[in-house]
Design a protein around this motif. Sequence first.
Motif, PDB file in Angstrom:
ATOM      1  N   GLU A   1       0.824  -1.208   0.000  1.00 38.24           N
ATOM      2  CA  GLU A   1       0.000   0.000   0.000  1.00 38.24           C
ATOM      3  C   GLU A   1       0.859   1.260   0.000  1.00 38.24           C
ATOM      4  OE1 GLU A   1      -3.325   0.090  -0.476  1.00 38.24           O
ATOM      5  OE2 GLU A   1      -3.011  -2.060  -0.817  1.00 38.24           O
ATOM      6  N   VAL A   2       2.016   1.204   0.667  1.00 41.53           N
ATOM      7  CA  VAL A   2       2.942   2.342   0.610  1.00 41.53           C
ATOM      8  C   VAL A   2       3.347   2.601  -0.839  1.00 41.53           C
ATOM      9  CG1 VAL A   2       5.274   3.142   1.174  1.00 41.53           C
ATOM     10  CG2 VAL A   2       3.849   2.114   2.953  1.00 41.53           C
ATOM     11  N   GLY A   3       3.700   1.542  -1.561  1.00 40.77           N
ATOM     12  CA  GLY A   3       4.110   1.687  -2.948  1.00 40.77           C
ATOM     13  C   GLY A   3       3.013   2.233  -3.833  1.00 40.77           C
ATOM     14  N   LYS A   4       1.759   1.916  -3.505  1.00 40.35           N
ATOM     15  CA  LYS A   4       0.636   2.345  -4.325  1.00 40.35           C
ATOM     16  C   LYS A   4       0.137   3.744  -3.941  1.00 40.35           C
ATOM     17  CE  LYS A   4      -2.621  -0.785  -4.778  1.00 40.35           C
ATOM     18  NZ  LYS A   4      -3.538  -1.898  -4.395  1.00 40.35           N
ATOM     19  N   ARG A   5       0.199   4.076  -2.643  1.00 39.88           N
ATOM     20  CA  ARG A   5      -0.453   5.293  -2.151  1.00 39.88           C
ATOM     21  C   ARG A   5       0.530   6.406  -1.771  1.00 39.88           C
ATOM     22  NH1 ARG A   5      -5.864   4.134  -0.040  1.00 39.88           N
ATOM     23  NH2 ARG A   5      -6.354   1.906  -0.185  1.00 39.88           N
TER      24      ARG A   5
ATOM     25  N   ARG B   1       6.441   4.751  -4.454  1.00 42.71           N
ATOM     26  CA  ARG B   1       7.074   3.515  -4.906  1.00 42.71           C
ATOM     27  C   ARG B   1       8.583   3.579  -4.666  1.00 42.71           C
ATOM     28  NH1 ARG B   1       5.897  -0.302 -10.059  1.00 42.71           N
ATOM     29  NH2 ARG B   1       7.946  -1.237 -10.268  1.00 42.71           N
ATOM     30  N   GLN B   2       9.152   4.753  -4.801  1.00 40.73           N
ATOM     31  CA  GLN B   2      10.584   4.915  -4.591  1.00 40.73           C
ATOM     32  C   GLN B   2      10.966   4.580  -3.151  1.00 40.73           C
ATOM     33  OE1 GLN B   2      12.072   8.780  -5.688  1.00 40.73           O
ATOM     34  NE2 GLN B   2      14.165   8.338  -5.059  1.00 40.73           N
ATOM     35  N   GLU B   3      10.159   5.013  -2.179  1.00 43.95           N
ATOM     36  CA  GLU B   3      10.419   4.686  -0.779  1.00 43.95           C
ATOM     37  C   GLU B   3      10.319   3.179  -0.550  1.00 43.95           C
ATOM     38  OE1 GLU B   3       8.000   6.810   1.946  1.00 43.95           O
ATOM     39  OE2 GLU B   3       8.736   8.784   1.340  1.00 43.95           O
ATOM     40  N   LEU B   4       9.329   2.548  -1.150  1.00 43.70           N
ATOM     41  CA  LEU B   4       9.180   1.105  -1.009  1.00 43.70           C
ATOM     42  C   LEU B   4      10.385   0.381  -1.589  1.00 43.70           C
ATOM     43  CD1 LEU B   4       7.742  -1.523  -0.373  1.00 43.70           C
ATOM     44  CD2 LEU B   4       6.423  -1.249  -2.494  1.00 43.70           C
ATOM     45  N   VAL B   5      10.826   0.785  -2.765  1.00 44.27           N
ATOM     46  CA  VAL B   5      12.001   0.161  -3.382  1.00 44.27           C
ATOM     47  C   VAL B   5      13.222   0.342  -2.495  1.00 44.27           C
ATOM     48  CG1 VAL B   5      13.589   0.281  -5.342  1.00 44.27           C
ATOM     49  CG2 VAL B   5      11.120   0.311  -5.738  1.00 44.27           C
ATOM     50  N   GLY B   6      13.351   1.506  -1.872  1.00 42.64           N
ATOM     51  CA  GLY B   6      14.462   1.742  -0.968  1.00 42.64           C
ATOM     52  C   GLY B   6      14.431   0.807   0.228  1.00 42.64           C
TER      53      GLY B   6
ATOM     54  N   ASP C   1      15.419  -2.652  -1.071  1.00 45.45           N
ATOM     55  CA  ASP C   1      16.861  -2.712  -1.329  1.00 45.45           C
ATOM     56  C   ASP C   1      17.644  -2.911  -0.033  1.00 45.45           C
ATOM     57  OD1 ASP C   1      16.482  -2.400  -4.032  1.00 45.45           O
ATOM     58  OD2 ASP C   1      16.931  -0.251  -4.047  1.00 45.45           O
ATOM     59  N   LYS C   2      17.188  -2.246   1.014  1.00 42.85           N
ATOM     60  CA  LYS C   2      17.866  -2.313   2.311  1.00 42.85           C
ATOM     61  C   LYS C   2      17.675  -3.668   2.993  1.00 42.85           C
ATOM     62  CE  LYS C   2      17.815  -0.116   6.890  1.00 42.85           C
ATOM     63  NZ  LYS C   2      17.141   0.926   7.723  1.00 42.85           N
ATOM     64  N   ASN C   3      16.499  -4.271   2.805  1.00 45.50           N
ATOM     65  CA  ASN C   3      16.127  -5.430   3.625  1.00 45.50           C
ATOM     66  C   ASN C   3      15.862  -6.715   2.853  1.00 45.50           C
ATOM     67  OD1 ASN C   3      15.794  -4.115   6.403  1.00 45.50           O
ATOM     68  ND2 ASN C   3      14.483  -2.807   5.134  1.00 45.50           N
ATOM     69  N   VAL C   4      16.077  -6.724   1.543  1.00 43.24           N
ATOM     70  CA  VAL C   4      15.644  -7.849   0.722  1.00 43.24           C
ATOM     71  C   VAL C   4      16.241  -9.176   1.190  1.00 43.24           C
ATOM     72  CG1 VAL C   4      17.470  -7.549  -1.015  1.00 43.24           C
ATOM     73  CG2 VAL C   4      15.280  -8.621  -1.658  1.00 43.24           C
TER      74      VAL C   4
ATOM     75  N   ALA D   1       4.593  -7.455  -0.918  1.00 42.58           N
ATOM     76  CA  ALA D   1       4.995  -6.062  -1.092  1.00 42.58           C
ATOM     77  C   ALA D   1       5.138  -5.673  -2.552  1.00 42.58           C
ATOM     78  CB  ALA D   1       6.301  -5.799  -0.349  1.00 42.58           C
ATOM     79  N   ILE D   2       5.504  -6.631  -3.401  1.00 40.78           N
ATOM     80  CA  ILE D   2       5.791  -6.301  -4.806  1.00 40.78           C
ATOM     81  C   ILE D   2       4.726  -6.829  -5.761  1.00 40.78           C
ATOM     82  CG2 ILE D   2       8.279  -6.158  -4.380  1.00 40.78           C
ATOM     83  CD1 ILE D   2       8.583  -8.946  -5.602  1.00 40.78           C
ATOM     84  N   GLU D   3       3.582  -7.197  -5.251  1.00 38.11           N
ATOM     85  CA  GLU D   3       2.516  -7.744  -6.102  1.00 38.11           C
ATOM     86  C   GLU D   3       2.123  -6.806  -7.238  1.00 38.11           C
ATOM     87  OE1 GLU D   3      -0.193 -10.837  -3.436  1.00 38.11           O
ATOM     88  OE2 GLU D   3      -0.766  -8.736  -3.592  1.00 38.11           O
TER      89      GLU D   3
END
Length: 239
Positions: free
Chosen positions: A195-199, A202-207, A210-213, A224-226
């Motif tokens: 929902e963060v990525g959608k609302r 998306r850049q914050e979600l990707v960050g 990247d940090k926690n993958v 998260a990436i659906e």
Amino acid sequence: MTNQTAANLIEMLAANADQERSKNFQRFFKTGPGQYGEGDVFLGLTVPMTRDVVNDFKHMSISELEKLSKSEFHEARLATMIIMTNQFRATSDEKLKEELFKLYVRLLENGRVNNWDLIDTSAPSVIGGWLLDRDRSVLYEWIRSDDLWFRRAAIVGCLQFIVHGQSEDIFKLSELVLNDKHDLIHKASGWMLREVGKRCSRQELVGFIDKNVKRMPRTMLRYAIEHFDEADRQEILKR
């Protein structure tokens, strides 16, 4: 107006009971020994059926809501959550909102909010709604709880913040459950991150990814990436 009592609502729910659906729900909601919904009892009403009954009980008092929550029937506890949510959304009375929030906490403490559907129906409005402009430290207490439902409520309550463009808390809470043992927490965190990525961003979600993958449970990551396109999903999942 319908008699706004817990006993009357439970009677109306019971009038619509379906034994076969009840058996199916008990399997779906994992009510067997050692499962997260162990011992829960269902009447066999669908959610739309429960909502139809609840429509006649919009003005139930806090004391009657607390009585309703003590029912052995899952649908009665779901009705409690629906009414609390509807009342919270409908009122501008801060005192009533506070009473509903405090009741919610009591119900968590007493084991009456004890399945994912109850939380998902209500936490965004009642928990997130009350804390939207207030101190949120209680969520960081809940996320460290041994109780599965406190942890899920902390996470799903963040949906209200996300809707308002605020992602900081769900990122912090999600990092605190990267090693959680329960898939219901992985699913909830992944849902909120999506929902963060959608609302929000998306850049914050990707960050965050990247940090926690390397540490994210696969279920959390997949949720998260659906909404990413297939090529991006596959690239992330291969990391």
